[in-house]
Design a protein around this motif. Structure first.
Motif, PDB file in Angstrom:
ATOM      1  N   GLY A 213       1.637  -1.204  11.831  1.00  0.00           N
ATOM      2  CA  GLY A 213       1.431   0.074  11.147  1.00  0.00           C
ATOM      3  C   GLY A 213       1.050  -0.112   9.699  1.00  0.00           C
ATOM      4  O   GLY A 213       0.140   0.560   9.183  1.00  0.00           O
ATOM      5  N   LEU A 214       1.726  -1.043   9.018  1.00  0.00           N
ATOM      6  CA  LEU A 214       1.406  -1.321   7.620  1.00  0.00           C
ATOM      7  C   LEU A 214      -0.005  -1.863   7.481  1.00  0.00           C
ATOM      8  O   LEU A 214      -0.777  -1.425   6.617  1.00  0.00           O
ATOM      9  N   GLU A 215      -0.333  -2.809   8.319  1.00  0.00           N
ATOM     10  CA  GLU A 215      -1.655  -3.438   8.224  1.00  0.00           C
ATOM     11  C   GLU A 215      -2.771  -2.417   8.465  1.00  0.00           C
ATOM     12  O   GLU A 215      -3.775  -2.391   7.752  1.00  0.00           O
ATOM     13  N   ARG A 216      -2.563  -1.538   9.442  1.00  0.00           N
ATOM     14  CA  ARG A 216      -3.581  -0.543   9.762  1.00  0.00           C
ATOM     15  C   ARG A 216      -3.703   0.531   8.677  1.00  0.00           C
ATOM     16  O   ARG A 216      -4.764   1.133   8.499  1.00  0.00           O
ATOM     17  N   SER A 217      -2.613   0.770   7.952  1.00  0.00           N
ATOM     18  CA  SER A 217      -2.656   1.808   6.909  1.00  0.00           C
ATOM     19  C   SER A 217      -3.588   1.423   5.773  1.00  0.00           C
ATOM     20  O   SER A 217      -4.166   2.280   5.097  1.00  0.00           O
ATOM     21  N   GLY A 218      -3.718   0.114   5.541  1.00  0.00           N
ATOM     22  CA  GLY A 218      -4.585  -0.360   4.466  1.00  0.00           C
ATOM     23  C   GLY A 218      -3.957  -0.294   3.093  1.00  0.00           C
ATOM     24  O   GLY A 218      -4.573  -0.701   2.102  1.00  0.00           O
ATOM     25  N   HIS A 219      -2.727   0.207   2.994  1.00  0.00           N
ATOM     26  CA  HIS A 219      -2.082   0.338   1.678  1.00  0.00           C
ATOM     27  C   HIS A 219      -1.323  -0.935   1.311  1.00  0.00           C
ATOM     28  O   HIS A 219      -0.804  -1.640   2.179  1.00  0.00           O
ATOM     29  N   VAL A 222       5.408  -3.564  -0.336  1.00  0.00           N
ATOM     30  CA  VAL A 222       6.516  -4.511  -0.479  1.00  0.00           C
ATOM     31  C   VAL A 222       7.537  -4.129   0.583  1.00  0.00           C
ATOM     32  O   VAL A 222       7.976  -2.979   0.639  1.00  0.00           O
ATOM     33  N   TRP A 223       7.923  -5.081   1.407  1.00  0.00           N
ATOM     34  CA  TRP A 223       8.760  -4.810   2.584  1.00  0.00           C
ATOM     35  C   TRP A 223      10.013  -5.684   2.531  1.00  0.00           C
ATOM     36  O   TRP A 223       9.935  -6.894   2.559  1.00  0.00           O
ATOM     37  N   GLY A 259       0.159  -7.448   0.310  1.00  0.00           N
ATOM     38  CA  GLY A 259       1.552  -7.145   0.594  1.00  0.00           C
ATOM     39  C   GLY A 259       2.492  -8.291   0.349  1.00  0.00           C
ATOM     40  O   GLY A 259       2.086  -9.461   0.254  1.00  0.00           O
ATOM     41  N   LYS A 260       3.775  -7.945   0.233  1.00  0.00           N
ATOM     42  CA  LYS A 260       4.842  -8.924   0.055  1.00  0.00           C
ATOM     43  C   LYS A 260       5.949  -8.606   1.050  1.00  0.00           C
ATOM     44  O   LYS A 260       6.420  -7.462   1.136  1.00  0.00           O
ATOM     45  N   VAL A 261       6.377  -9.623   1.804  1.00  0.00           N
ATOM     46  CA  VAL A 261       7.534  -9.504   2.690  1.00  0.00           C
ATOM     47  C   VAL A 261       8.647 -10.342   2.086  1.00  0.00           C
ATOM     48  O   VAL A 261       8.461 -11.539   1.819  1.00  0.00           O
ATOM     49  N   THR A 262       9.792  -9.721   1.866  1.00  0.00           N
ATOM     50  CA  THR A 262      10.872 -10.406   1.173  1.00  0.00           C
ATOM     51  C   THR A 262      12.205  -9.994   1.781  1.00  0.00           C
ATOM     52  O   THR A 262      12.253  -9.264   2.774  1.00  0.00           O
ATOM     53  N   GLY A 263      13.289 -10.487   1.219  1.00  0.00           N
ATOM     54  CA  GLY A 263      14.625 -10.108   1.691  1.00  0.00           C
ATOM     55  C   GLY A 263      15.164  -8.958   0.863  1.00  0.00           C
ATOM     56  O   GLY A 263      14.480  -7.951   0.654  1.00  0.00           O
TER      57      GLY A 263
END
Length: 397
Positions: A213-219, A222-223, A259-263
């Motif tokens: 969903g995030l990837e398709r949104s294009g925005h 930070v997750w 994007g950034k994926v973090t804890g």
């Protein structure tokens, strides 16, 4: 729930001894009252022993306070089967809400006899209080607050919010400095933050849907990604040590620039950042107040407790958030029954709308100004605190 109540009440003897020692010390001050959390209303009995009033601090919102008290009225005065009602697919008019409330957004706790008993005991104790201090403000919950103030069966209500902890804005060296540095390089209001609170975690199937969903949104995003296993020290989900084990193959490479994926994340610091323009939230009341304080619109994804009602209030009652889900619930006891999967399409639509709906964004910016005005000299919450202090003083002879 019964065990939880017993645990809280088991501390009554210690509180009693501490207060007794305090008031017998030479030159001691007079006790004007007890201020207790909404989960510690059993301390009312201790306050009564010292012949002082109890003030309950209710950290959630006025709408939910009205819900608790109304459910208790339906059960005790009208013999309504609340468990049956909660498990139905219907709507009900509640005085603290302007719109009929769907039973699907009732907190899961009222869907079982044991959980309902917990809520009823809490509501009955709330009615014994001298007054109830609520973390909200008049401009946000005008209807709910006025409905409580007009009900002479309810103790006086003092709206004193928003009460927020903003200290983490200035914190450095928390392990997330690289995230802040990355945000510094992003355009204003261009990044959506996904953060689901201390208990917010999802299984691999749901994580992959979020990623798609995030990837398709294009925005840009930070997750804060937490794993489903519980840390034995904190009792909360721990950070995901290797996100690649649960994320779609190649996701981190494809989104490296956006994007950034973090804890764990310093949520307040992120919401305060000018690059952040949207917030996918579990709808804890503190988080929603923080988002309003910084003028960041939310996309609702409630998980537990009263968060579904918080989401309903923000989306339907006030138009200050957009919906991803209103009725999502996670069963922490039996996670096998947690079969609902929020689809990538729902997530994509929610992210797009929270980042692009200018009407919601304008309303949130307006409420940001009102939230800040409420707590300064002359504001409604500032005046409410003053009235509360006068109430305390009247108890001192």
């Amino acid at each position: 729930m019964t065990t939880f109540i017993e645990f809280i009440n088991s501390h009554s003897k210690h509180v009693r001894n501490i207060v007794a020692d305090m008031i017998t010390q030479p030159g001691s001050s007079q006790v004007a009252g007890f201020v207790v959390d909404m989960l510690c209303t059993g301390m009312t009995d201790v306050a009564n022993e010292f012949n002082v009033p109890t003030y309950v601090f209710f950290p959630s919102n006025a709408g939910f306070l009205g819900f608790k008290l109304y459910i208790q009225t339906l059960c005790d005065d009208h013999n309504e089967d609340i468990v049956k009602l909660s498990n139905s697919d219907s709507t009900i008019s509640i005085p603290s809400f302007m719109n009929p409330v769907p039973t699907k957004v009732f907190p899961g706790v009222v869907q079982t006899p044991e959980g309902l008993d917990f809520i009823l005991r809490s509501a009955r104790k709330l009615r014994e209080a001298r007054s109830i201090i609520v973390n909200t403000f008049m401009e946000l919950e005008t209807h709910a607050i006025e409905s409580l103030l007009e009900d002479n069966t309810i103790p006086p209500v003092y709206p004193v919010g928003p009460i927020l902890n903003l200290e983490s804005i200035a914190e450095k060296g928390s392990g997330n400095d690289d995230i802040i540095t990355w945000l510094d390089s992003q355009p204003p209001s261009s990044v959506v933050v996904l953060c689901f609170g201390s208990m917010g975690s999802f299984d691999e199937v749901q994580v992959k849907e979020i990623a798609h969903g995030l990837e398709r949104s294009g925005h840009h995003f930070v997750w804060s990604l937490r794993q489903t296993s519980i840390d034995q020290k904190t009792g909360a989900p721990s950070d995901c040590e290797d996100p690649r084990t649960v994320l779609p193959e190649g996701f981190l490479e494809r989104t490296a620039g956006i994007g950034k994926v973090t804890g764990w994340l310093p949520q307040v610091a992120l919401l305060a950042h000018c690059a952040v323009g949207g917030f996918v939230s579990h709808c804890g009341w503190n988080s929603l107040l923080e988002s309003l304080w910084f003028g960041v619109p939310s996309a609702t994804w409630p998980i537990y407790a009263e968060q579904q009602m918080n989401a309903f209030e923000m989306v339907v009652e006030h138009g200050l958030a957009v919906e991803i889900k209103l009725d999502y619930k996670k069963d922490f006891v039996n996670q096998e029954v947690d079969k609902v999967v929020v689809t990538a399409k729902e997530i994509e639509c929610g992210v797009r709308r929270v980042m692009e709906d200018n009407k919601v964004r304008r309303k949130v910016k307006d409420m940001m100004a009102k939230s800040r005005a409420a707590v300064v000299d002359g504001g409604a919450s500032y005046e409410s605190v003053g009235s509360l202090i006068l109430d305390f003083k009247r108890n001192i002879s």
